[in-house]
Design an enzyme around this catalytic site. Structure first.
Site, mmCIF file in Angstrom:
data_model
loop_
_atom_site.group_PDB
_atom_site.id
_atom_site.type_symbol
_atom_site.label_atom_id
_atom_site.label_comp_id
_atom_site.label_asym_id
_atom_site.label_seq_id
_atom_site.Cartn_x
_atom_site.Cartn_y
_atom_site.Cartn_z
ATOM 1 N N ASP A 13 58.102 17.637 18.656
ATOM 2 C CA ASP A 13 56.849 17.397 19.372
ATOM 3 C C ASP A 13 55.675 17.862 18.513
ATOM 4 O OD1 ASP A 13 58.365 16.531 21.569
ATOM 5 O OD2 ASP A 13 58.504 18.562 22.376
ATOM 6 N N LYS A 34 64.951 14.901 18.774
ATOM 7 C CA LYS A 34 64.413 14.259 19.982
ATOM 8 C C LYS A 34 62.985 13.808 19.713
ATOM 9 C CE LYS A 34 63.021 16.482 23.848
ATOM 10 N NZ LYS A 34 61.802 15.847 24.382
ATOM 11 N N ASP A 61 63.078 10.459 24.242
ATOM 12 C CA ASP A 61 62.825 11.079 25.548
ATOM 13 C C ASP A 61 61.458 10.656 26.080
ATOM 14 O OD1 ASP A 61 62.944 12.807 27.736
ATOM 15 O OD2 ASP A 61 62.282 14.552 26.581
ATOM 16 N N LEU A 62 61.389 9.439 26.610
ATOM 17 C CA LEU A 62 60.115 8.944 27.148
ATOM 18 C C LEU A 62 60.074 9.062 28.676
ATOM 19 C CD1 LEU A 62 59.455 5.859 24.838
ATOM 20 C CD2 LEU A 62 58.628 8.196 24.619
ATOM 21 N N LYS A 63 61.161 9.501 29.263
ATOM 22 C CA LYS A 63 61.209 9.766 30.712
ATOM 23 C C LYS A 63 60.582 8.627 31.506
ATOM 24 C CE LYS A 63 61.058 14.806 30.215
ATOM 25 N NZ LYS A 63 60.682 14.939 28.801
ATOM 26 N N HIS A 65 59.520 6.080 34.207
ATOM 27 C CA HIS A 65 59.343 6.263 35.657
ATOM 28 C C HIS A 65 58.310 5.249 36.128
ATOM 29 C CE1 HIS A 65 58.536 9.326 39.164
ATOM 30 N NE2 HIS A 65 58.995 8.162 39.575
ATOM 31 N N ASP A 66 58.776 4.134 36.677
ATOM 32 C CA ASP A 66 57.877 3.070 37.122
ATOM 33 C C ASP A 66 58.671 2.186 38.081
ATOM 34 O OD1 ASP A 66 55.795 1.094 37.250
ATOM 35 O OD2 ASP A 66 55.201 1.592 35.205
ATOM 36 N N ILE A 67 58.112 1.065 38.479
ATOM 37 C CA ILE A 67 58.893 0.172 39.337
ATOM 38 C C ILE A 67 60.070 -0.381 38.522
ATOM 39 C CG2 ILE A 67 56.942 -0.435 40.835
ATOM 40 C CD1 ILE A 67 56.772 -3.112 39.276
ATOM 41 N N PRO A 68 61.179 -0.741 39.197
ATOM 42 C CA PRO A 68 62.377 -1.158 38.459
ATOM 43 C C PRO A 68 62.122 -2.259 37.423
ATOM 44 C CG PRO A 68 62.931 -0.797 40.749
ATOM 45 C CD PRO A 68 61.434 -0.644 40.651
ATOM 46 N N THR A 125 61.996 21.325 33.382
ATOM 47 C CA THR A 125 62.276 22.763 33.225
ATOM 48 C C THR A 125 61.010 23.606 33.274
ATOM 49 O OG1 THR A 125 62.434 22.237 30.873
ATOM 50 C CG2 THR A 125 64.477 22.665 32.033
ATOM 51 N N ARG A 186 65.676 29.180 25.115
ATOM 52 C CA ARG A 186 64.861 30.124 24.347
ATOM 53 C C ARG A 186 65.736 31.209 23.724
ATOM 54 N NH1 ARG A 186 61.833 26.707 24.255
ATOM 55 N NH2 ARG A 186 59.676 26.569 24.947
ATOM 56 N N GLN A 195 57.627 26.758 29.648
ATOM 57 C CA GLN A 195 58.935 26.596 30.290
ATOM 58 C C GLN A 195 59.128 27.668 31.352
ATOM 59 O OE1 GLN A 195 60.699 24.108 30.065
ATOM 60 N NE2 GLN A 195 60.631 23.217 28.016
ATOM 61 N N GLY A 215 62.727 23.001 21.051
ATOM 62 C CA GLY A 215 61.574 22.508 20.296
ATOM 63 C C GLY A 215 60.863 23.628 19.571
ATOM 64 N N ARG A 216 59.836 24.175 20.236
ATOM 65 C CA ARG A 216 58.942 25.128 19.575
ATOM 66 C C ARG A 216 59.603 26.349 18.949
ATOM 67 N NH1 ARG A 216 55.130 24.753 24.693
ATOM 68 N NH2 ARG A 216 57.201 24.301 25.508
HETATM 69 O O1 C5P Z 1 59.329 23.311 22.818
HETATM 70 P P1 C5P Z 1 60.360 23.282 23.899
HETATM 71 O O2 C5P Z 1 61.694 23.881 23.465
HETATM 72 O O3 C5P Z 1 59.870 23.863 25.190
HETATM 73 O O4 C5P Z 1 60.623 21.723 24.134
HETATM 74 C C1 C5P Z 1 61.412 21.243 25.189
HETATM 75 C C2 C5P Z 1 61.505 19.749 25.102
HETATM 76 O O5 C5P Z 1 62.332 19.280 26.131
HETATM 77 C C3 C5P Z 1 60.173 19.030 25.218
HETATM 78 O O6 C5P Z 1 60.173 17.981 24.272
HETATM 79 C C4 C5P Z 1 60.172 18.464 26.627
HETATM 80 O O7 C5P Z 1 59.548 17.204 26.703
HETATM 81 C C5 C5P Z 1 61.660 18.303 26.923
HETATM 82 N N1 C5P Z 1 62.068 18.413 28.318
HETATM 83 C C6 C5P Z 1 61.812 19.522 29.096
HETATM 84 N N2 C5P Z 1 62.234 19.557 30.407
HETATM 85 C C7 C5P Z 1 62.912 18.535 30.925
HETATM 86 C C8 C5P Z 1 63.194 17.407 30.155
HETATM 87 C C9 C5P Z 1 62.752 17.385 28.832
HETATM 88 O O8 C5P Z 1 61.227 20.496 28.602
HETATM 89 N N3 C5P Z 1 63.387 18.599 32.157
#
Ligand code: C5P
Length: 247
Positions: A13, A34, A61-63, A65-68, A125, A186, A195, A215-216
């Site tokens: 990200d 990702k 991971d574009l998640k 979420h819209d009409i089918p 999360t 973490r 988070q 990620g971070r």
């Molecule tokens: O930097 P960090 O470890 O918090 O990144 C978590 C990644 O997981 C982000 O790219 C976020 O979009 C994704 N994610 C999330 N919670 C979810 C689904 C995906 O944090 N339920």
């Protein structure tokens, strides 16, 4: 024993320049990356091709979420990119998840690519009980995750995304072979950021995650490759402990 390299997914990200540097630094260290909306909205298909050329497996991971109808079209287009996994929001409902599967299968087939695994995102999360109440969900995260895992199973998606804390619940519903992907991971001592429902890498594995999204804690560290290697080592140690306990 699973290879930790197949279990860790690094969330890229950042800006295109940052991601280019991370992709170079992590090459050969991790297998999975990702791509989320931060990156995909800027670079689109180009970044997927680039990451595949580096040898990575790509979780897009574009998640959705819209009409089918819209989700089916989006899944059709994205599956043609040859990504290995992609996401939809489970709270988009049964018909929407079914449309995503249809679209992805058709898109992959037409492009001559393997169909991606469609994962249903349950409760983000970053959300706790208070955040759920703000959007009209009176139940706690566990109850809401349970509801959405059951719905996802009914839609026959390829796996689910939840926090490590709900992984045992998801496993009890979906069974031994299910794919359970957990962000909210973490390493001990690292910043929580936005988070909310979190666990360490070892704990997430112990709780039943098959894939961990981090990620971070990796990308914002001074040495992303070393940070990823430390997590892989933690996962390998946990695998050994679990194996010994299973003996
Ligand atoms: O930097 P960090 O470890 O918090 O990144 C978590 C990644 O997981 C982000 O790219 C976020 O979009 C994704 N994610 C999330 N919670 C979810 C689904 C995906 O944090 N339920």
């Amino acid at each position: 024993m699973p290879n930790p390299k197949d279990q860790l997914i690094v969330a890229l990200d950042g800006t295109p320049d940052e991601v280019g540097a991370w992709a170079d630094a992590l090459c050969g260290v991790v297998t999975w990356v990702k791509v989320g909306m931060t990156l995909h909205y800027v670079l689109g298909a180009r970044i997927i091709d680039d990451l595949h050329a580096h040898g990575y497996k790509v979780f897009l991971d574009l998640k959705l979420h819209d009409i089918p109808h819209q989700v089916e079209g989006a899944a059709f287009a994205l599956a043609a990119l040859g990504v290995e996994m992609m996401t939809v929001h489970a709270c988009g409902g049964l018909d929407m998840m079914a449309a995503a599967l249809r679209g992805a299968n058709r898109g992959a087939e037409q492009a001559g690519k393997p169909a991606p695994k469609i994962l249903a995102v349950t409760v983000l999360t970053s959300m706790d009980a208070a955040a759920l109440r703000q959007i009209g969900v009176a139940d706690d995260p566990q109850t809401q995750v349970e509801r959405l895992v059951r719905l996802s199973a009914q839609a026959c998606v390829g796996g689910i995304v939840c926090s490590p804390l709900e992984a045992p619940l998801a496993r009890s519903i979906l069974g031994a072979g299910a794919t359970i992907v957990t962000p909210g991971v973490r390493p001990a001592g690292s910043a929580t950021g936005d988070q909310s429902r979190i666990a360490t890498p070892a704990r997430a594995l112990e709780l039943g995650a098959t894939h961990l999204v981090v990620g971070r804690p990796i990308t914002q560290s001074a040495n992303p490759a070393a940070a990823a290697q430390a997590i892989l080592q933690e996962l390998a140690t946990q695998e050994q402990v679990s194996c010994q306990e299973g003996d």
